[in-house]
Design a protein around this motif. Sequence first.
Motif, PDB file in Angstrom:
ATOM      1  N   ASP A 166       0.863  -1.181   0.000  1.00  0.00           N
ATOM      2  CA  ASP A 166       0.000   0.000   0.000  1.00  0.00           C
ATOM      3  C   ASP A 166       0.900   1.230   0.000  1.00  0.00           C
ATOM      4  O   ASP A 166       1.197   1.813   1.042  1.00  0.00           O
ATOM      5  CB  ASP A 166      -0.906  -0.014   1.233  1.00  0.00           C
ATOM      6  N   TYR A 167       1.332   1.638  -1.195  1.00  0.00           N
ATOM      7  CA  TYR A 167       2.309   2.714  -1.285  1.00  0.00           C
ATOM      8  C   TYR A 167       1.701   4.088  -1.028  1.00  0.00           C
ATOM      9  O   TYR A 167       2.424   5.088  -1.033  1.00  0.00           O
ATOM     10  CB  TYR A 167       3.007   2.671  -2.647  1.00  0.00           C
ATOM     11  N   GLY A 168       0.398   4.146  -0.782  1.00  0.00           N
ATOM     12  CA  GLY A 168      -0.185   5.387  -0.304  1.00  0.00           C
ATOM     13  C   GLY A 168       0.232   5.684   1.119  1.00  0.00           C
ATOM     14  O   GLY A 168       0.019   6.783   1.622  1.00  0.00           O
ATOM     15  N   LYS A 169       0.843   4.683   1.778  1.00  0.00           N
ATOM     16  CA  LYS A 169       1.333   4.843   3.148  1.00  0.00           C
ATOM     17  C   LYS A 169       2.863   4.924   3.203  1.00  0.00           C
ATOM     18  O   LYS A 169       3.435   4.957   4.288  1.00  0.00           O
ATOM     19  CB  LYS A 169       0.862   3.673   4.012  1.00  0.00           C
ATOM     20  N   CYS A 170       3.500   4.962   2.058  1.00  0.00           N
ATOM     21  CA  CYS A 170       4.970   4.918   2.017  1.00  0.00           C
ATOM     22  C   CYS A 170       5.580   6.303   2.218  1.00  0.00           C
ATOM     23  O   CYS A 170       5.223   7.263   1.531  1.00  0.00           O
ATOM     24  CB  CYS A 170       5.427   4.344   0.674  1.00  0.00           C
ATOM     25  N   ILE A 171       6.527   6.408   3.160  1.00  0.00           N
ATOM     26  CA  ILE A 171       7.213   7.676   3.428  1.00  0.00           C
ATOM     27  C   ILE A 171       8.622   7.691   2.832  1.00  0.00           C
ATOM     28  O   ILE A 171       9.412   8.578   3.125  1.00  0.00           O
ATOM     29  CB  ILE A 171       7.291   7.959   4.937  1.00  0.00           C
ATOM     30  N   LEU A 172       8.952   6.690   2.021  1.00  0.00           N
ATOM     31  CA  LEU A 172      10.273   6.591   1.391  1.00  0.00           C
ATOM     32  C   LEU A 172      11.398   6.622   2.422  1.00  0.00           C
ATOM     33  O   LEU A 172      12.350   7.393   2.312  1.00  0.00           O
ATOM     34  CB  LEU A 172      10.478   7.708   0.369  1.00  0.00           C
ATOM     35  N   CYS A 173      11.274   5.776   3.431  1.00  0.00           N
ATOM     36  CA  CYS A 173      12.317   5.698   4.455  1.00  0.00           C
ATOM     37  C   CYS A 173      13.490   4.830   4.017  1.00  0.00           C
ATOM     38  O   CYS A 173      14.521   4.801   4.678  1.00  0.00           O
ATOM     39  CB  CYS A 173      11.732   5.158   5.759  1.00  0.00           C
ATOM     40  N   TYR A 174      13.315   4.087   2.908  1.00  0.00           N
ATOM     41  CA  TYR A 174      14.359   3.236   2.328  1.00  0.00           C
ATOM     42  C   TYR A 174      14.630   1.961   3.139  1.00  0.00           C
ATOM     43  O   TYR A 174      15.506   1.183   2.789  1.00  0.00           O
ATOM     44  CB  TYR A 174      15.679   3.990   2.157  1.00  0.00           C
ATOM     45  N   LYS A 175      13.930   1.749   4.236  1.00  0.00           N
ATOM     46  CA  LYS A 175      14.217   0.571   5.059  1.00  0.00           C
ATOM     47  C   LYS A 175      14.002  -0.722   4.284  1.00  0.00           C
ATOM     48  O   LYS A 175      14.798  -1.668   4.386  1.00  0.00           O
ATOM     49  CB  LYS A 175      13.331   0.567   6.307  1.00  0.00           C
ATOM     50  N   CYS A 176      12.926  -0.794   3.513  1.00  0.00           N
ATOM     51  CA  CYS A 176      12.652  -2.020   2.760  1.00  0.00           C
ATOM     52  C   CYS A 176      13.729  -2.273   1.716  1.00  0.00           C
ATOM     53  O   CYS A 176      14.137  -3.419   1.484  1.00  0.00           O
ATOM     54  CB  CYS A 176      11.270  -1.952   2.108  1.00  0.00           C
ATOM     55  N   VAL A 177      14.218  -1.194   1.091  1.00  0.00           N
ATOM     56  CA  VAL A 177      15.277  -1.331   0.087  1.00  0.00           C
ATOM     57  C   VAL A 177      16.557  -1.840   0.738  1.00  0.00           C
ATOM     58  O   VAL A 177      17.255  -2.712   0.194  1.00  0.00           O
ATOM     59  CB  VAL A 177      15.526   0.014  -0.623  1.00  0.00           C
ATOM     60  N   GLU A 178      16.880  -1.299   1.909  1.00  0.00           N
ATOM     61  CA  GLU A 178      18.074  -1.733   2.624  1.00  0.00           C
ATOM     62  C   GLU A 178      17.964  -3.199   3.050  1.00  0.00           C
ATOM     63  O   GLU A 178      18.915  -3.966   2.935  1.00  0.00           O
ATOM     64  CB  GLU A 178      18.289  -0.855   3.861  1.00  0.00           C
ATOM     65  N   ALA A 179      16.782  -3.595   3.560  1.00  0.00           N
ATOM     66  CA  ALA A 179      16.598  -4.972   4.013  1.00  0.00           C
ATOM     67  C   ALA A 179      16.644  -5.955   2.851  1.00  0.00           C
ATOM     68  O   ALA A 179      17.118  -7.095   3.000  1.00  0.00           O
ATOM     69  CB  ALA A 179      15.266  -5.106   4.753  1.00  0.00           C
ATOM     70  N   CYS A 180      16.153  -5.534   1.697  1.00  0.00           N
ATOM     71  CA  CYS A 180      16.164  -6.400   0.512  1.00  0.00           C
ATOM     72  C   CYS A 180      17.549  -6.432  -0.120  1.00  0.00           C
ATOM     73  O   CYS A 180      17.865  -7.345  -0.887  1.00  0.00           O
ATOM     74  CB  CYS A 180      15.138  -5.897  -0.504  1.00  0.00           C
ATOM     75  N   GLY A 181      18.381  -5.448   0.214  1.00  0.00           N
ATOM     76  CA  GLY A 181      19.712  -5.344  -0.382  1.00  0.00           C
ATOM     77  C   GLY A 181      20.806  -5.887   0.500  1.00  0.00           C
ATOM     78  O   GLY A 181      20.664  -6.922   1.141  1.00  0.00           O
ATOM     79  N   THR A 182      21.921  -5.154   0.581  1.00  0.00           N
ATOM     80  CA  THR A 182      23.125  -5.663   1.227  1.00  0.00           C
ATOM     81  C   THR A 182      23.025  -5.775   2.737  1.00  0.00           C
ATOM     82  O   THR A 182      23.817  -6.479   3.357  1.00  0.00           O
ATOM     83  CB  THR A 182      24.331  -4.759   0.882  1.00  0.00           C
ATOM     84  N   ASP A 183      22.069  -5.103   3.355  1.00  0.00           N
ATOM     85  CA  ASP A 183      21.966  -5.166   4.815  1.00  0.00           C
ATOM     86  C   ASP A 183      21.397  -6.483   5.315  1.00  0.00           C
ATOM     87  O   ASP A 183      21.554  -6.816   6.493  1.00  0.00           O
ATOM     88  CB  ASP A 183      21.112  -4.014   5.342  1.00  0.00           C
ATOM     89  N   ALA A 184      20.691  -7.215   4.453  1.00  0.00           N
ATOM     90  CA  ALA A 184      20.085  -8.462   4.923  1.00  0.00           C
ATOM     91  C   ALA A 184      20.006  -9.516   3.822  1.00  0.00           C
ATOM     92  O   ALA A 184      20.768 -10.477   3.804  1.00  0.00           O
ATOM     93  CB  ALA A 184      18.692  -8.201   5.500  1.00  0.00           C
ATOM     94  N   GLN A 185      19.090  -9.338   2.880  1.00  0.00           N
ATOM     95  CA  GLN A 185      18.720 -10.425   1.985  1.00  0.00           C
ATOM     96  C   GLN A 185      19.572 -10.542   0.737  1.00  0.00           C
ATOM     97  O   GLN A 185      19.680 -11.618   0.146  1.00  0.00           O
ATOM     98  CB  GLN A 185      17.240 -10.269   1.595  1.00  0.00           C
TER      99      GLN A 185
END
Length: 315
Positions: A166-185
Amino acid sequence: MTATRMVELTIDGKAARVPEGTTLLQACRGLNIDTPTLCYLENLTPVNVCRVCVVEVEGSRVLVPACSRKADPGMVVKTDSERVRTSRRLVLELLASSVDLSTAPQARGYLESHGARPDRFGPAVAAGGAGDRDRRRAGHHVPPDGGAAATVHQPVKVDNDLYVRDYGKCILCYKCVEACGTDAQNTFAIAVAGRGFDARISTEMAVPLPASACVYCGNCIGVCPTGALMFKSEHDMRRAETWDEARQTRTDTICPYCGVGCAMTLQVQDNRIVKVTSPLDHQVTSGNLCIKGRFGWSFVHGGQPPGPRSSGAKS
């Protein structure tokens, strides 16, 4: 073994002594000084995008992000000056005027504590249609009419049985991008597309999630602070108005699937698992799980979909 060098500084008139390399946010927390954050998480690399953790440093021309700025010897820091509160208030007002924060209690608390008035920008414009924001091109903008607040509201993306976007609730904090990237997955299924107000989280070429590189670990859901990414079970229950955290219990346990020993927290309502998370401070998982641990628990209920059953169903 070399001794850790200590740094002395002053925060809101209080003397602090912290190890070299400590961020101002960590130093503030060591003094029990509450500093708001939206894009910061202990198990992710700071990206400095939300700007609500900014503080005033004596001698600095600009406010600095406490989540990434390291403490320096002799530094004098103010975390609650009028300049700081004005900056935070404006950032929060801009966010709330364009984003649905109905499932973001932390952000709503910051709005209240800082006296933010997002309504001063006027009513929100009509929400866009499905895929409208995904089709926008960088550098091509529709001039605002000045009488309404721009919005990121859009239809919820429901393209799989595990979680919704639900990207109407997205504040672009980048956390999901970081978790999907080198920080985790290290899957890199999502990234930020577009520029300026048209910036949004997207899969490659905006393809549906099942056609993307997503492996459904759900670690992006675990770090989302606003409910933009949400278990489909929770989403469906909220729509049916049956989601009630006051009636839910949380039980810590170990994932039964493999020998890694991932810690998980079962969120249970009406004797049925409705959501699974993992504690951030656990040394094995650091808040992360795989698809089995986060979503593979319907077998507990005989393969039935998660969430409370109807009143006429047998237990």
